[in-house]
Design a protein around this motif. Structure first.
Motif, mmCIF file in Angstrom:
data_model
loop_
_atom_site.group_PDB
_atom_site.id
_atom_site.type_symbol
_atom_site.label_atom_id
_atom_site.label_comp_id
_atom_site.label_asym_id
_atom_site.label_seq_id
_atom_site.Cartn_x
_atom_site.Cartn_y
_atom_site.Cartn_z
ATOM 1 N N SER A 92 0.809 -1.226 0.000
ATOM 2 C CA SER A 92 0.000 0.000 0.000
ATOM 3 C C SER A 92 0.841 1.275 0.000
ATOM 4 N N GLN A 93 2.037 1.194 -0.565
ATOM 5 C CA GLN A 93 2.894 2.374 -0.664
ATOM 6 C C GLN A 93 2.551 3.216 -1.899
ATOM 7 N N ILE A 94 2.044 2.561 -2.933
ATOM 8 C CA ILE A 94 1.674 3.240 -4.173
ATOM 9 C C ILE A 94 0.409 2.608 -4.743
ATOM 10 N N SER A 95 -0.259 3.354 -5.629
ATOM 11 C CA SER A 95 -1.415 2.848 -6.363
ATOM 12 C C SER A 95 -1.263 3.243 -7.829
ATOM 13 N N PHE A 96 -1.781 2.395 -8.703
ATOM 14 C CA PHE A 96 -1.774 2.674 -10.136
ATOM 15 C C PHE A 96 -3.169 3.037 -10.648
ATOM 16 N N ARG A 97 -4.099 3.235 -9.723
ATOM 17 C CA ARG A 97 -5.499 3.429 -10.099
ATOM 18 C C ARG A 97 -5.686 4.595 -11.061
ATOM 19 N N HIS A 98 -4.925 5.654 -10.889
ATOM 20 C CA HIS A 98 -5.070 6.842 -11.736
ATOM 21 C C HIS A 98 -3.842 7.079 -12.622
ATOM 22 N N ILE A 99 -3.007 6.037 -12.758
ATOM 23 C CA ILE A 99 -1.790 6.126 -13.570
ATOM 24 C C ILE A 99 -2.100 5.737 -15.015
ATOM 25 N N LYS A 100 -1.454 6.431 -15.952
ATOM 26 C CA LYS A 100 -1.496 6.028 -17.360
ATOM 27 C C LYS A 100 -0.078 5.651 -17.787
ATOM 28 N N THR A 101 0.021 4.600 -18.604
ATOM 29 C CA THR A 101 1.332 4.134 -19.042
ATOM 30 C C THR A 101 1.423 4.148 -20.569
ATOM 31 N N PHE A 102 2.608 4.459 -21.047
ATOM 32 C CA PHE A 102 2.880 4.503 -22.484
ATOM 33 C C PHE A 102 4.164 3.719 -22.738
ATOM 34 N N ASN A 103 4.014 2.555 -23.367
ATOM 35 C CA ASN A 103 5.192 1.745 -23.628
ATOM 36 C C ASN A 103 5.995 2.264 -24.809
ATOM 37 N N LEU A 104 7.286 2.011 -24.753
ATOM 38 C CA LEU A 104 8.195 2.524 -25.778
ATOM 39 C C LEU A 104 7.985 1.887 -27.141
ATOM 40 N N ASP A 105 7.655 0.606 -27.162
ATOM 41 C CA ASP A 105 7.665 -0.100 -28.443
ATOM 42 C C ASP A 105 6.841 -1.372 -28.382
ATOM 43 N N GLU A 106 6.641 -1.963 -29.550
ATOM 44 C CA GLU A 106 5.943 -3.245 -29.666
ATOM 45 C C GLU A 106 6.381 -3.913 -30.960
ATOM 46 N N TYR A 107 6.523 -5.224 -30.889
ATOM 47 C CA TYR A 107 6.880 -5.996 -32.083
ATOM 48 C C TYR A 107 5.751 -5.987 -33.105
ATOM 49 N N LEU A 108 6.120 -6.093 -34.355
ATOM 50 C CA LEU A 108 5.174 -6.344 -35.433
ATOM 51 C C LEU A 108 5.338 -7.791 -35.898
ATOM 52 N N GLY A 109 4.233 -8.390 -36.301
ATOM 53 C CA GLY A 109 4.301 -9.743 -36.842
ATOM 54 C C GLY A 109 3.945 -10.839 -35.859
ATOM 55 N N ILE A 110 3.679 -10.469 -34.587
ATOM 56 C CA ILE A 110 3.190 -11.446 -33.618
ATOM 57 C C ILE A 110 1.934 -10.884 -32.957
ATOM 58 N N HIS A 111 1.067 -11.783 -32.512
ATOM 59 C CA HIS A 111 -0.203 -11.376 -31.911
ATOM 60 C C HIS A 111 0.036 -10.720 -30.553
ATOM 61 N N ALA A 112 -0.860 -9.831 -30.166
ATOM 62 C CA ALA A 112 -0.747 -9.144 -28.873
ATOM 63 C C ALA A 112 -0.713 -10.128 -27.702
ATOM 64 N N LEU A 113 -1.325 -11.317 -27.869
ATOM 65 C CA LEU A 113 -1.348 -12.307 -26.804
ATOM 66 C C LEU A 113 -0.144 -13.249 -26.836
ATOM 67 N N HIS A 114 0.717 -13.103 -27.836
ATOM 68 C CA HIS A 114 1.922 -13.919 -27.919
ATOM 69 C C HIS A 114 2.774 -13.685 -26.676
ATOM 70 N N ALA A 115 3.405 -14.723 -26.195
ATOM 71 C CA ALA A 115 4.180 -14.621 -24.952
ATOM 72 C C ALA A 115 5.295 -13.587 -25.032
ATOM 73 N N GLN A 116 5.805 -13.331 -26.247
ATOM 74 C CA GLN A 116 6.905 -12.378 -26.384
ATOM 75 C C GLN A 116 6.453 -10.986 -26.844
ATOM 76 N N SER A 117 5.146 -10.779 -26.958
ATOM 77 C CA SER A 117 4.691 -9.412 -27.243
ATOM 78 C C SER A 117 4.930 -8.571 -26.003
ATOM 79 N N TYR A 118 5.096 -7.289 -26.202
ATOM 80 C CA TYR A 118 5.367 -6.433 -25.054
ATOM 81 C C TYR A 118 4.113 -6.159 -24.224
ATOM 82 N N ARG A 119 2.957 -6.344 -24.811
ATOM 83 C CA ARG A 119 1.719 -6.313 -24.022
ATOM 84 C C ARG A 119 1.729 -7.460 -23.008
ATOM 85 N N SER A 120 2.096 -8.645 -23.485
ATOM 86 C CA SER A 120 2.155 -9.808 -22.592
ATOM 87 C C SER A 120 3.227 -9.624 -21.526
ATOM 88 N N PHE A 121 4.358 -9.063 -21.923
ATOM 89 C CA PHE A 121 5.448 -8.798 -20.978
ATOM 90 C C PHE A 121 4.968 -7.899 -19.842
#
Length: 242
Positions: free
Chosen positions: A54-83
């Motif tokens: 309970s030191q921090i909360s992400f409830r009102h946080i927004k995140t923007f990832n640097l990058d994402e692979y092309l050519g694999i599905h978002a649910l692929h284990a090595q996609s950065y969404r999955s990471f």
């Protein structure tokens, strides 16, 4: 540029996480720029622990990832969404609609701008000087775009894929100009294999041949490194203890 040199990898990771924890405590509605790969995993583990205590909360946080692979599905284990789900999102109270990733269907830079910009950006450092997937030769004025990954980056990332598994050679990456627009940047660099790159980043010339060198011009950047990564720096670099 602030340089924090810690005595080992673990203390560097902890010091980096503590910077983020303090930021989230002071700004619970922050926009975070997030990185993937081997570098930030332990940092995210510390953030998850801080959430569970309970030191921090992400409830009102927004995140923007640097990058994402092309050519694999978002649910692929090595996609950065999955990471991100595996190492952070599934373990904290962040809202899925507040987690943004670059893709070809949206103007990513405009989305960041409309949300007020990135308050604090986490970066790693590629052995060839790339930040996000901005490879050597990338324009300092580049925005989010499709990129071709270098042979060096493909070799560095091969360890994340199974033998014989398809490994993407293209990605969508936040551009260098987009990264530099962050209000604060934290870079974590650990390991002897990053020593030459860190030396060039800090002591070399600013050149598009080494994209990370532009960080020398940022007004609010902190580099957290361990002794192994800092081993080639001049004697003026001092151990601050983390």
């Amino acid at each position: 540029m602030k340089l924090h040199i810690c005595d080992n990898k673990s203390s560097a990771e902890k010091a980096c996480a503590e910077i983020f924890i303090k930021h989230l405590q002071s700004n619970p509605k922050a926009n975070l720029g997030l990185a993937t790969g081997g570098t930030p995993v332990i940092v995210y583990n510390f953030l998850v622990k801080a959430f569970h205590f309970s030191q921090i909360s992400f409830r009102h946080i927004k995140t923007f990832n640097l990058d994402e692979y092309l050519g694999i599905h978002a649910l692929h284990a090595q996609s950065y969404r999955s990471f991100m789900k595996k190492h952070l999102f599934d373990h904290v109270d962040i809202l899925p609609l507040n987690c943004f990733f670059p893709c070809e269907e949206i103007n990513y830079d405009e989305a960041i701008k409309l949300n007020g910009g990135i308050d604090i950006q986490l970066l790693g450092l590629g052995t060839n000087g790339h930040i996000a997937f901005n490879e050597p030769g990338s324009s300092f004025d580049s925005s989010t775009r499709k990129v071709k990954l270098s042979d060096q980056t493909l070799r560095d990332n091969k360890r994340f894929f199974q033998a014989g598994e398809f490994q993407p050679d293209t990605a969508i990456s936040m551009g260098i100009k987009s990264i530099i627009n962050a209000k604060e940047i934290i870079m974590l660099v650990t390991g002897e294999h990053k020593a030459k790159a860190l030396q060039q980043l800090i002591e070399g010339n600013i050149t598009e041949k080494f994209p990370a060198s532009i960080l020398q011009a940022h007004s609010n950047i902190t580099i957290v490194a361990d002794l192994n990564a800092a081993s080639l720096l001049s004697e003026t670099a001092e151990l601050i203890g983390c």
